[in-house]
Design a protein around this motif. Structure first.
Motif, PDB file in Angstrom:
ATOM      1  N   LYS A 282       2.941   5.974   9.977  1.00  0.00           N
ATOM      2  CA  LYS A 282       2.261   5.259   8.901  1.00  0.00           C
ATOM      3  C   LYS A 282       1.562   6.273   8.011  1.00  0.00           C
ATOM      4  O   LYS A 282       0.726   7.033   8.478  1.00  0.00           O
TER       5      LYS A 282
ATOM      6  N   GLY B 130      -7.495  -2.873   3.058  1.00  0.00           N
ATOM      7  CA  GLY B 130      -6.798  -3.032   4.336  1.00  0.00           C
ATOM      8  C   GLY B 130      -5.860  -4.214   4.307  1.00  0.00           C
ATOM      9  O   GLY B 130      -5.968  -5.106   3.464  1.00  0.00           O
TER      10      GLY B 130
ATOM     11  N   MET C 114       0.882  -1.167   0.000  1.00  0.00           N
ATOM     12  CA  MET C 114       0.000   0.000   0.000  1.00  0.00           C
ATOM     13  C   MET C 114       0.922   1.219   0.000  1.00  0.00           C
ATOM     14  O   MET C 114       1.544   1.537   1.007  1.00  0.00           O
TER      15      MET C 114
ATOM     16  N   TYR D  53      -0.617   5.825   5.730  1.00  0.00           N
ATOM     17  CA  TYR D  53      -1.884   5.493   5.089  1.00  0.00           C
ATOM     18  C   TYR D  53      -3.132   5.783   5.912  1.00  0.00           C
ATOM     19  O   TYR D  53      -4.239   5.673   5.417  1.00  0.00           O
TER      20      TYR D  53
ATOM     21  N   ASP E  11       5.613  -8.263   4.814  1.00  0.00           N
ATOM     22  CA  ASP E  11       5.406  -6.872   4.393  1.00  0.00           C
ATOM     23  C   ASP E  11       6.287  -6.627   3.175  1.00  0.00           C
ATOM     24  O   ASP E  11       7.304  -7.304   2.989  1.00  0.00           O
ATOM     25  N   SER E  12       5.938  -5.624   2.387  1.00  0.00           N
ATOM     26  CA  SER E  12       6.730  -5.391   1.175  1.00  0.00           C
ATOM     27  C   SER E  12       7.965  -4.540   1.453  1.00  0.00           C
ATOM     28  O   SER E  12       8.686  -4.191   0.531  1.00  0.00           O
ATOM     29  N   HIS E  13       8.217  -4.213   2.726  1.00  0.00           N
ATOM     30  CA  HIS E  13       9.452  -3.489   3.058  1.00  0.00           C
ATOM     31  C   HIS E  13      10.347  -4.326   3.976  1.00  0.00           C
ATOM     32  O   HIS E  13      10.786  -3.852   5.012  1.00  0.00           O
TER      33      HIS E  13
ATOM     34  N   HIS F 150      12.997  -5.792   8.904  1.00  0.00           N
ATOM     35  CA  HIS F 150      11.764  -5.081   8.562  1.00  0.00           C
ATOM     36  C   HIS F 150      11.978  -3.582   8.713  1.00  0.00           C
ATOM     37  O   HIS F 150      12.511  -3.122   9.711  1.00  0.00           O
TER      38      HIS F 150
ATOM     39  N   ALA G 253      -5.791  -7.812   2.149  1.00  0.00           N
ATOM     40  CA  ALA G 253      -4.727  -7.955   1.154  1.00  0.00           C
ATOM     41  C   ALA G 253      -4.002  -9.291   1.377  1.00  0.00           C
ATOM     42  O   ALA G 253      -3.702 -10.030   0.428  1.00  0.00           O
ATOM     43  N   ARG G 254      -3.732  -9.606   2.623  1.00  0.00           N
ATOM     44  CA  ARG G 254      -3.070 -10.883   2.915  1.00  0.00           C
ATOM     45  C   ARG G 254      -3.956 -12.060   2.532  1.00  0.00           C
ATOM     46  O   ARG G 254      -3.474 -13.062   1.998  1.00  0.00           O
TER      47      ARG G 254
ATOM     48  N   VAL H 265      -8.496  -1.996   7.789  1.00  0.00           N
ATOM     49  CA  VAL H 265      -7.277  -1.173   7.702  1.00  0.00           C
ATOM     50  C   VAL H 265      -6.054  -1.799   8.357  1.00  0.00           C
ATOM     51  O   VAL H 265      -5.112  -2.208   7.687  1.00  0.00           O
ATOM     52  N   TYR H 266      -6.034  -1.887   9.683  1.00  0.00           N
ATOM     53  CA  TYR H 266      -4.785  -2.286  10.341  1.00  0.00           C
ATOM     54  C   TYR H 266      -5.076  -2.815  11.744  1.00  0.00           C
ATOM     55  O   TYR H 266      -5.885  -2.265  12.473  1.00  0.00           O
TER      56      TYR H 266
HETATM   57  N1  UDP Z   1      -0.777  -2.590   3.761  1.00  0.00           N
HETATM   58  C1  UDP Z   1      -1.828  -2.912   2.911  1.00  0.00           C
HETATM   59  N2  UDP Z   1      -3.022  -2.273   3.077  1.00  0.00           N
HETATM   60  C2  UDP Z   1      -3.228  -1.339   4.063  1.00  0.00           C
HETATM   61  C3  UDP Z   1      -2.166  -1.057   4.941  1.00  0.00           C
HETATM   62  C4  UDP Z   1      -0.964  -1.711   4.772  1.00  0.00           C
HETATM   63  O1  UDP Z   1      -1.686  -3.763   2.033  1.00  0.00           O
HETATM   64  O2  UDP Z   1      -4.322  -0.791   4.161  1.00  0.00           O
HETATM   65  C5  UDP Z   1       0.502  -3.290   3.576  1.00  0.00           C
HETATM   66  C6  UDP Z   1       1.743  -2.433   3.764  1.00  0.00           C
HETATM   67  O3  UDP Z   1       2.184  -1.889   2.551  1.00  0.00           O
HETATM   68  C7  UDP Z   1       2.734  -3.420   4.344  1.00  0.00           C
HETATM   69  C8  UDP Z   1       1.876  -4.402   5.101  1.00  0.00           C
HETATM   70  O4  UDP Z   1       0.553  -4.265   4.594  1.00  0.00           O
HETATM   71  O5  UDP Z   1       3.452  -4.131   3.341  1.00  0.00           O
HETATM   72  C9  UDP Z   1       1.880  -4.163   6.602  1.00  0.00           C
HETATM   73  O6  UDP Z   1       1.606  -2.820   6.918  1.00  0.00           O
HETATM   74  P1  UDP Z   1       2.599  -1.944   7.775  1.00  0.00           P
HETATM   75  O7  UDP Z   1       3.978  -2.185   7.326  1.00  0.00           O
HETATM   76  O8  UDP Z   1       2.103  -0.552   7.745  1.00  0.00           O
HETATM   77  O9  UDP Z   1       2.416  -2.531   9.207  1.00  0.00           O
HETATM   78  P2  UDP Z   1       3.535  -2.613  10.363  1.00  0.00           P
HETATM   79  O10 UDP Z   1       4.685  -3.356   9.841  1.00  0.00           O
HETATM   80  O11 UDP Z   1       3.883  -1.216  10.693  1.00  0.00           O
HETATM   81  O12 UDP Z   1       2.809  -3.318  11.421  1.00  0.00           O
END
Ligand code: UDP
Ligand code: MN
Length: 565
Positions: A342, A184, A117, A344, A205-207, A336, A188-189, A307-308
């Motif tokens: 965040k 959210g 995202m 988004y 995660d993509s990062h 990570h 997505a997962r 969302v999260y």
């Molecule tokens: N992501 C997504 N949809 C959303 C929010 C996040 O697909 O609405 C993706 C985001 O790009 C990331 C993964 O889900 O690859 C996890 O989110 P994030 O890294 O923000 O979570 P954190 O690692 O901070 O818990």
């Protein structure tokens, strides 16, 4: 709550909170090497920007502006990411004993899922490259990218092209799923898992970047036991310098707000005297690996999450309560990218709260009230729409899952319910009901009266035993709860850390009933309010003049609750 406080509250979401275990086994997670050597580099143009606290020396003004604008867009240092090699190696974070381990050549195949995202392309590419280069080709069946309706032009235009380029080199390896609206991270997962074809799914995660040898321990463990859901060990990519830092082994738990945290490793694991041994864990951070079919059988992820947040604890509870296990594998590591914020959603806490209530309603039985206390909400009539949970409740029945009480006793005994809360929420004095008891500045120790807003700083918890906590409720493992006390002298009440109240002459216990005075049990002084010259109210301790208080929520029937005693 001020913008600054809001930002701070958001910043602690899913950032590692470390529970110390007496210092025996835990290393500090502060970076050691290089910390001293780092210069404090504050940007001339953006002296308050977090980006330039440890990075950015020598940048021209236009470079600073570019770096800052990318940072505000993504929450991490995209300016630097775009300059670093897309293929980079970093120090192997594994214990040397991991290198001696042998894994079968024949292992289950894997679909790796990356959800996206609005991430930076170079960051996604670094994730893809590390996975391709550090996963044996005969095991990596596919890499599925789920774009959760990113709005960034770069991704809209370029992601498809980039995938084609990869697929020239690695035929059919990469797949792209694009959501046509934002769904959210949980959904997505789920989309990624649904599309997956391999034996095992790994959701990342993509990062992230994966460590050498990251996948074999996961696949071997799931091959041995398909009911194990695995989390790799985490390290951190700093959001500013993009340097990699490995973390020591930690278990993944959560508090009663259902916010995840790093928990200490139990003594029983150290007794095994095997640094490579799987560590049983109460929950996951979000990233996980599972047998694809097993995950499907136990209900994938809860698609009602928005969302999260929440989906990780939900999976943790469901896996344990319904016959599986969660393990962290010390020989499997990823790093990570931890964002400074965040980008988004500015109101993430709202979604985390809503999602936490879903988890509480489905999985926590009569312990669910703990979650409501922690979010400072009444158990009934709270007005928060957490969606329909009936199908999740049915799933729980169908799978014949165990109780939360079993889970607490057998899986997560260090998560202790806080007992004896009899009232909570805001505390108002009938002299003026527009103002509320407030903990004041977090660093301060003087409580104040403030216009009522109902955020954390005005949360009050009154215990049957007489303590009055102010501010966010923490479980006892943190020793962070703040108690309102009569210091015994002067006329100002104070706030002290509840675990430090052994100080002589500090009086912690209060008599209080709804609509009555708050009287210190030892000094018999009353907590009252007094108008000063500026017409605002201050708190004072004095001989009782008859002022009375009301607390927002009264706990019904506490005495009969099943988990008392
Ligand atoms: N992501 C997504 N949809 C959303 C929010 C996040 O697909 O609405 C993706 C985001 O790009 C990331 C993964 O889900 O690859 C996890 O989110 P994030 O890294 O923000 O979570 P954190 O690692 O901070 O818990
Ligand atoms: Mn992340």
């Amino acid at each position: 709550m001020t913008q600054q406080e809001k930002k701070q509250a958001e910043a602690i979401i899913r950032q590692p909170i470390i529970l110390q275990d007496g210092g025996n086994h835990f290393e500090s997670l502060e970076p050691k090497a290089g910390k001293k050597a780092r210069l404090k580099v504050l940007s001339e143009l953006y002296p308050d920007s977090e980006l330039f606290r440890h990075w950015g020396e020598g940048l021209s003004e236009s470079e600073q502006t570019e770096a800052q604008s990318l940072f505000m867009k993504f929450g991490y240092n995209v300016y630097l990411s775009d300059q670093l090699p897309l293929n980079r190696s970093f120090k192997d974070g594994r214990n040397p004993r991991c290198l001696e381990k042998m894994y079968p050549h024949q292992l289950p195949t894997v679909s790796v899922i990356l959800t996206i995202m609005n991430e930076a392309m170079s960051v996604i590419q670094r994730a893809i490259n590390s996975i391709i280069h550090r996963t044996p080709a005969h095991l990596l069946k596919e890499l599925i990218l789920v774009d959760d309706f990113s709005s960034n032009d770069e991704l809209k235009e370029n992601l498809g092209n980039q995938i084609q380029l990869y697929n020239f080199k690695y035929p059919k390896l990469l797949k792209l799923i694009r959501h046509t609206k934002r769904k959210g991270l949980t959904q997505a997962r789920i989309s990624g898992c649904k599309a997956a074809k391999a034996d095992v799914v790994i959701v990342l995660d993509s990062h992230v970047e994966v460590n050498v040898g990251w996948v074999e321990p996961i696949l071997a463990r799931i091959q041995e036991d398909r009911t194990v859901v695995v989390s790799p060990m985490f390290g951190k990519i700093h959001f500013d310098t993009l340097e990699v830092e490995h973390y020591p082994l930690a278990s993944i738990g959560f508090d009663w707000a259902l916010w995840c945290l790093y928990d200490s490793v139990p003594e029983s694991w150290f007794k095994l005297k095997d640094d490579t041994a799987p560590l049983k864990s109460p929950s996951i951070m979000g990233i996980f690996a599972a047998d694809r079919q097993f995950l499907e059988e136990i209900g994938s992820l809860d698609k009602g999450m928005q969302v999260y947040g929440g989906e990780n604890v939900e999976l943790g509870l469901r896996v344990w309560q319904c016959g599986g296990k969660i393990e962290i594998l010390p020989c499997s590591r990823i790093v990570h990218l931890e964002r400074a914020f965040k980008p988004y959603a500015w109101n993430l806490g709202q979604f985390m709260r809503r999602n936490a209530l879903r988890v509480a309603e489905v999985w926590l039985d009569n312990y669910k009230s703990m979650v409501y206390y922690y979010w400072n909400l009444p158990v009934e009539n709270h007005g928060i729409d957490y969606g329909d949970v009936s199908s999740r409740k049915e799933l729980r029945k169908k799978l014949n899952c165990r109780s939360f009480d079993w889970y607490l006793k057998n899986v997560y005994p260090s998560l202790k319910p806080i007992r004896n809360i009899v009232g909570y929420g805001t505390m108002k004095n009938t002299v003026d009901e527009m103002i509320c008891l407030d903990q004041g500045p977090v660093s301060g120790k003087i409580p104040v009266m403030h216009i009522c807003h109902g955020y954390e700083t005005q949360a009050v918890f009154y215990f049957e035993t007489g303590e009055l906590y102010l501010g966010l409720l923490y479980d006892d493992r943190f020793s962070k709860n703040r108690c309102l006390v009569d210091p015994g002298q002067g006329s100002e009440p104070e706030i002290v850390t509840c675990s430090n109240v052994t100080r002589k002459g500090v009086h912690t216990h209060w008599d209080f009933k709804q609509g009555a005075a708050i009287i210190n049990k030892d000094t018999k002084r009353c907590l009252e309010i007094q108008q000063d010259d500026t017409r605002s109210y201050t708190l004072i301790l004095q001989e009782c003049t008859g002022q009375v208080w009301n607390i927002q929520h009264i706990v019904q029937d506490w005495k009969n609750s099943q988990y008392r005693g």
